[in-house]
Design a protein around this motif. Structure first.
Motif, PDB file in Angstrom:
ATOM      1  N   CYS A   7       0.889  -1.107  -0.039  1.00 53.16           N
ATOM      2  CA  CYS A   7      -0.054   0.162  -0.119  1.00 53.16           C
ATOM      3  C   CYS A   7       1.004   1.318  -0.111  1.00 53.16           C
ATOM      4  CB  CYS A   7      -0.918   0.111   1.469  1.00 53.16           C
ATOM      5  SG  CYS A   7      -2.586  -0.877   0.962  1.00 53.16           S
ATOM      6  N   ARG A   8       2.091   1.083   0.601  1.00 52.46           N
ATOM      7  CA  ARG A   8       2.857   2.443   0.657  1.00 52.46           C
ATOM      8  C   ARG A   8       3.348   2.851  -0.658  1.00 52.46           C
ATOM      9  NH1 ARG A   8       5.190   4.737   5.265  1.00 52.46           N
ATOM     10  NH2 ARG A   8       4.481   3.182   6.693  1.00 52.46           N
ATOM     11  N   THR A   9       3.728   1.773  -1.545  1.00 57.50           N
ATOM     12  CA  THR A   9       4.171   2.124  -2.933  1.00 57.50           C
ATOM     13  C   THR A   9       2.966   2.910  -3.565  1.00 57.50           C
ATOM     14  OG1 THR A   9       5.034  -0.335  -2.932  1.00 57.50           O
ATOM     15  CG2 THR A   9       4.876   0.874  -4.909  1.00 57.50           C
ATOM     16  N   ALA A  10       2.039   2.625  -3.276  1.00 62.81           N
ATOM     17  CA  ALA A  10       0.674   3.167  -3.978  1.00 62.81           C
ATOM     18  C   ALA A  10       0.174   4.567  -3.361  1.00 62.81           C
ATOM     19  CB  ALA A  10      -0.660   2.300  -3.862  1.00 62.81           C
ATOM     20  N   GLY A  11       1.178   4.882  -2.409  1.00 63.59           N
ATOM     21  CA  GLY A  11       1.038   6.326  -1.856  1.00 63.59           C
ATOM     22  C   GLY A  11       0.038   6.201  -0.388  1.00 63.59           C
ATOM     23  N   SER A  12       0.003   5.104   0.009  1.00 63.10           N
ATOM     24  CA  SER A  12      -0.920   5.058   1.148  1.00 63.10           C
ATOM     25  C   SER A  12      -0.124   4.764   2.480  1.00 63.10           C
ATOM     26  CB  SER A  12      -1.907   3.800   1.386  1.00 63.10           C
ATOM     27  OG  SER A  12      -2.596   3.651   2.250  1.00 63.10           O
ATOM     28  N   ALA A  13      -0.451   5.319   3.641  1.00 62.56           N
ATOM     29  CA  ALA A  13       0.279   5.459   4.821  1.00 62.56           C
ATOM     30  C   ALA A  13      -0.158   3.960   5.580  1.00 62.56           C
ATOM     31  CB  ALA A  13      -0.223   6.524   5.982  1.00 62.56           C
ATOM     32  N   CYS A  14      -0.395   3.078   4.603  1.00 66.06           N
ATOM     33  CA  CYS A  14      -0.721   1.829   5.239  1.00 66.06           C
ATOM     34  C   CYS A  14       0.507   0.796   5.010  1.00 66.06           C
ATOM     35  CB  CYS A  14      -2.207   1.259   4.525  1.00 66.06           C
ATOM     36  SG  CYS A  14      -2.664  -0.371   4.877  1.00 66.06           S
ATOM     37  N   ASP A  15       0.664  -0.015   6.083  1.00 64.14           N
ATOM     38  CA  ASP A  15       1.871  -1.005   6.053  1.00 64.14           C
ATOM     39  C   ASP A  15       1.592  -2.274   5.480  1.00 64.14           C
ATOM     40  OD1 ASP A  15       4.068   0.757   6.856  1.00 64.14           O
ATOM     41  OD2 ASP A  15       3.635   0.338   8.800  1.00 64.14           O
TER      42      ASP A  15
END
Ligand SMILES: [Zn+2]
Length: 58
Positions: A7-15
């Motif tokens: 998710c982080r790759t997609a710009g989310s703050a989710c791990d």
């Protein structure tokens, strides 16, 4: 050989991360996670093609 999505790759703050042997396997996991955690109702073609572009082969 495996595909990985974060998710982080997609710009989310989710791990959260998903791994799978095929793109389809990873995309299925991502679609379910997106629905449960990010309130994304459906994996649209646009979303799927975007996810494919972020998938990394490792
Ligand atoms: Zn997430």
């Amino acid at each position: 050989m495996a595909y990985e999505f974060g998710c982080r790759t997609a710009g989310s703050a989710c791990d959260w991360k998903a791994r799978g042997a095929t793109e389809e396997e990873v995309l299925a996991k991502v679609a379910e996670h997106a629905r449960r955690k990010h309130k994304v109702q459906a994996a649209t073609d646009t979303l799927v093609s975007y996810l494919r572009s972020t998938l990394r082969q490792s």
